[in-house]
Design an enzyme around this catalytic site. Structure first.
Site, mmCIF file in Angstrom:
data_model
loop_
_atom_site.group_PDB
_atom_site.id
_atom_site.type_symbol
_atom_site.label_atom_id
_atom_site.label_comp_id
_atom_site.label_asym_id
_atom_site.label_seq_id
_atom_site.Cartn_x
_atom_site.Cartn_y
_atom_site.Cartn_z
ATOM 1 N N GLU A 174 9.945 -22.742 -41.413
ATOM 2 C CA GLU A 174 8.537 -23.135 -41.286
ATOM 3 C C GLU A 174 7.881 -23.337 -42.647
ATOM 4 O O GLU A 174 6.949 -22.605 -43.010
ATOM 5 C CB GLU A 174 7.764 -22.113 -40.455
ATOM 6 C CG GLU A 174 8.077 -22.180 -38.984
ATOM 7 C CD GLU A 174 7.082 -21.418 -38.109
ATOM 8 O OE1 GLU A 174 6.307 -20.612 -38.640
ATOM 9 O OE2 GLU A 174 7.092 -21.642 -36.888
ATOM 10 N N GLU A 329 11.754 -22.680 -31.631
ATOM 11 C CA GLU A 329 11.049 -21.417 -31.411
ATOM 12 C C GLU A 329 9.910 -21.620 -30.419
ATOM 13 O O GLU A 329 9.159 -22.602 -30.516
ATOM 14 C CB GLU A 329 10.391 -20.925 -32.710
ATOM 15 C CG GLU A 329 11.286 -20.277 -33.713
ATOM 16 C CD GLU A 329 10.462 -19.735 -34.885
ATOM 17 O OE1 GLU A 329 9.281 -19.370 -34.698
ATOM 18 O OE2 GLU A 329 10.998 -19.695 -35.995
HETATM 19 C C1 GAL Z 1 7.096 -18.409 -36.529
HETATM 20 C C2 GAL Z 1 8.191 -17.933 -37.459
HETATM 21 C C3 GAL Z 1 9.036 -16.852 -36.850
HETATM 22 C C4 GAL Z 1 8.179 -15.835 -36.169
HETATM 23 C C5 GAL Z 1 7.324 -16.516 -35.131
HETATM 24 C C6 GAL Z 1 6.458 -15.582 -34.344
HETATM 25 O O1 GAL Z 1 6.006 -18.877 -37.237
HETATM 26 O O2 GAL Z 1 9.018 -19.008 -37.840
HETATM 27 O O3 GAL Z 1 9.823 -16.263 -37.850
HETATM 28 O O4 GAL Z 1 7.395 -15.201 -37.114
HETATM 29 O O5 GAL Z 1 6.483 -17.436 -35.761
HETATM 30 O O6 GAL Z 1 5.607 -16.264 -33.460
#
Ligand code: GAL
Ligand code: ZN
Length: 694
Positions: A174, A329
């Site tokens: 990210e 994610e």
């Molecule tokens: C994203 C990140 C992850 C985790 C996730 C939680 O921004 O890439 O590592 O922190 O959010 O929602």
């Protein structure tokens, strides 16, 4: 082991040309859709790992994202590597049929690096150096950070380049999540080099930045600084170049790592996880630098409309490379970073996963596999919750895994859209410059959504396009706003032979943020047949009515209702265009509001609801929805597959135009169907072979 876990998961395609130009998630030796999530085994004793992989196999997990924040564990002291634990993790994953999306582990530099070289830590706009103790604590321009990262990536590639679990490289994490910009001396130096290559000479920079204003004429590059806090408004051209530079500086970090990986493992694709529609990074440029697009999406379960904005970002992800992408994610239930973190009610986790597939994803992955017991994310949900296999969440995990297996055949299929929405980062950065605009209420995401929302509601497929691209093949192109518009970009719009809709405050400035000769709409003047005489931003709460001119628009009757506009209006001088609607009442009473020349429609205001204009243009262009859907139901198509997603909390009834097999239930469906609340149908229709993507 389940039958699923014995399949091959390798992404690798024989040769480099293949994966660079034809790579599709779900192609060749990949079977089906990706399912899994971030896996952080270093947070757990090894005895837990056995249970992890056993449960992954049980759930049908076929990919895990590993080592994202592992630098300090992989290189505990400079040049001293400890790969043993990761070897065992990757072996275990492979034995259980789980492929690795292996991170380069550079998202958090280790403590020794920032203590030996404190200048690696980033500095904010007020000059405060940010401490270690969270993540992403590095200055994107730091040569020390970059060198150390490249060394680690070399070691990673040498160690794991041939590991059978390796399917995908995950560079960084990210980018720009926490540190988009750094104001340290090193970043200032880097900015100057960047400016020199963009503008050539200091006089070139003076001309582009208009430094004759407010006495800013520079005589040497080393007098130039990043746009730190200044006594008053900072030169907006300086801010625009800074935005470009910050996106580029992080992209350089990505590209340095990618170069190492391309050389060591040319057959393994690389990605970095995007953050939906992010202001800070020009994702068109970034996507061109990676092999496969991946995204992280966290719609707020407490917001009943959040599935609309997220659909727009998914359409962007599909459009970036015009290929399937990976949802890398999402949350299984609650996140941990909002003020109030609402969980996902039953059905939502599955529905939101299916939604990503509906918009072209070839995988639905999560942050994270096992819920953490410590750290800032200990209350963030996971596929395997604190409560273990007895928890409600685990049943959802099993159910989704089973559903994804049922949907395996959709992998690799594409979407055809007749409508495109234009999104351009340069223009966005210009539009949202601080402190110097006619109104700071014009926000690009709102403008995009004002068009996307009604398109989405009626089931019309939408692509996103950057400014300057050939638009042939689309029937309708909507430009919600193009504040910064170059003559070349205007040329592309003029060359488009479909129906064009241009929103307000477009064609205002050139690439250097200087107002076009004669004012707006600059290079779009001939195409639109008008000049904007004066911008007329509306104070908060002020409504300006807009009434269609009888007969001008299909269906505009004498009693056609006036539509309210808010936030923005313009005083137009129409030179060669038909007036479709006029302002009514207020300061602009009787002035033209919406115009058309040929097939180019111009809206000079922000209508509360663009539906009347949109409906008329779609009808004229012959654009059909994917399906006729009732309220709350989202419809998309991938090749022969029709997705119908009921986001409402009540059942939805609708008529199918064509019969088909619901892949989720195996049932044959035709005619009138009912979709339960927060449920979906994925229909294999007889719509012939998979339509190729555009
Ligand atoms: C994203 C990140 C992850 C985790 C996730 C939680 O921004 O890439 O590592 O922190 O959010 O929602
Ligand atoms: Zn810096």
């Amino acid at each position: 082991m389940t039958a699923f876990s014995t399949l091959h998961y390798e992404f690798c395609i024989q040769n480099i040309t293949c994966h660079r130009s034809e790579f599709r998630v779900g192609l060749t030796r990949v079977s089906g859709l990706l399912f899994g999530g971030d896996y952080n085994p270093e947070q757990w004793p090894e005895r837990v790992w056995e249970e992890d992989v056993r449960l992954m196999a049980e759930a049908g997990v076929n990919m895990a994202t590993v080592a994202v924040f592992s630098w300090s564990r992989l290189e505990p002291r400079p040049g001293e590597y400890d790969f043993g634990w990761l070897d065992r993790v990757l072996d275990l994953l492979h034995e259980h049929g789980v492929a690795a999306d292996l991170a380069t582990a550079t998202a958090t530099p280790p403590p020794w690096l920032v203590r030996d070289h404190p200048e690696v830590l980033p500095v904010d706009a007020a000059g405060t150096r940010l401490e270690f103790g969270s993540r992403q604590s590095y200055c994107p321009s730091s040569p020390v950070f970059r060198d150390a990262a490249v060394r680690l990536v070399r070691a990673m590639a040498a160690r794991y380049g041939r590991h059978p679990a390796l399917a995908l490289w995950h560079i960084g994490n990210e980018y720009a999540d926490h540190v988009l910009e750094c104001f340290c001396a090193e970043s200032a130096r880097h900015f100057r080099t960047w400016l020199e290559s963009r503008h050539g000479t200091v006089d070139g920079l003076n001309a582009a930045w208009g430094t004759s204003c407010w006495g800013q004429h520079y005589t040497a590059f080393d007098q130039v600084e990043p746009p730190r806090k200044a006594p008053g408004p900072v030169n907006p051209a300086q801010v625009l170049d800074w935005r470009r530079f910050c996106s580029d500086a992080l992209l350089e970090c990505f590209e340095l790592e990618r170069a190492v990986l391309r050389e060591a493992t040319p057959d393994v694709p690389v990605t970095t996880n995007f953050m939906s529609i992010l202001h800070g990074l020009d994702y068109w440029k970034w996507a061109a630098a990676e092999d496969v697009v991946s995204d992280d999406a966290y719609p707020d379960p407490a917001d009943p409309e959040s599935h609309v904005a997220v659909a727009l970002s998914y359409d962007l992800m599909r459009s970036l490379k015009r290929r399937p992408w990976i949802l890398l994610e999402q949350a299984a239930s609650a996140v941990s970073w909002r003020e109030v973190n609402a969980p996902k009610p039953p059905g939502m986790m599955r529905l939101h996963s299916l939604q990503a597939l509906a918009h072209g994803a070839d995988g639905a992955m999560f942050f994270q596999w096992r819920q953490a017991r410590y750290g800032p994310e200990k209350f963030h949900s996971a596929l395997l919750p604190h409560g273990g296999t007895a928890a409600r969440g685990w049943r959802d995990t099993l159910r989704l895994g089973a559903d994804l297996r049922r949907l395996a055949e959709i992998a690799g299929t594409g979407t055809r859209a007749d409508v495109a929405l234009l999104l351009d980062w340069d223009s966005w950065w210009g539009l949202e410059a601080p402190e110097s605009m006619p109104s700071d209420r014009l926000r690009l995401k709102d403008l995009l959504l004002s068009w996307y929302r009604p398109l989405h509601a009626r089931g019309v497929a939408v692509d996103l396009v950057p400014a300057g691209r050939d638009l042939s093949g689309y029937r309708v192109v909507i430009v919600p706003n193009l504040y910064l518009c170059t003559p070349e970009q205007a040329g592309r719009l003029a060359a488009f032979d479909g129906h064009l809709v241009v929103g307000p405050f477009s064609g205002v400035v050139d690439a250097a943020d200087q107002v076009h000769d004669g004012g707006a709409p600059g290079p779009l003047r001939e195409l639109l047949g008008l000049t904007v005489d004066e911008f007329w931003p509306l104070p908060d709460g002020r409504v300006q009515r807009v009434r269609p001119v009888t007969g001008a628009v299909t269906g505009a009757r004498a009693d056609a209702a006036a539509v309210p506009a808010r936030t923005w209006a313009e005083w137009l001088r129409v030179e060669d265009a038909e007036v479709l609607a006029r302002y009514e009442g207020g300061d602009l009473d009787g002035q033209p509001a919406i115009t058309r020349r040929g097939r180019a429609t111009y809206l000079s205001c922000l209508l509360d609801d663009v539906t009347p204009v949109l409906s008329e243009v779609l009808a004229a262009a012959g654009v059909r929805p994917v399906a006729d859907v009732p309220e709350g139901v989202e419809a998309t198509r991938r090749g022969p597959y029709l997705f119908l997603l009921n986001h409402a909390t009540t059942p939805a009834r609708m008529d199918l135009a064509e019969p088909g097999t619901d892949l989720l239930t195996g049932r044959e469906l035709r005619g009138r169907i009912e979709i339960p609340a927060r449920d979906a149908v994925v229909l294999r229709t007889g719509a012939g072979p998979t339509e190729g993507e555009r």
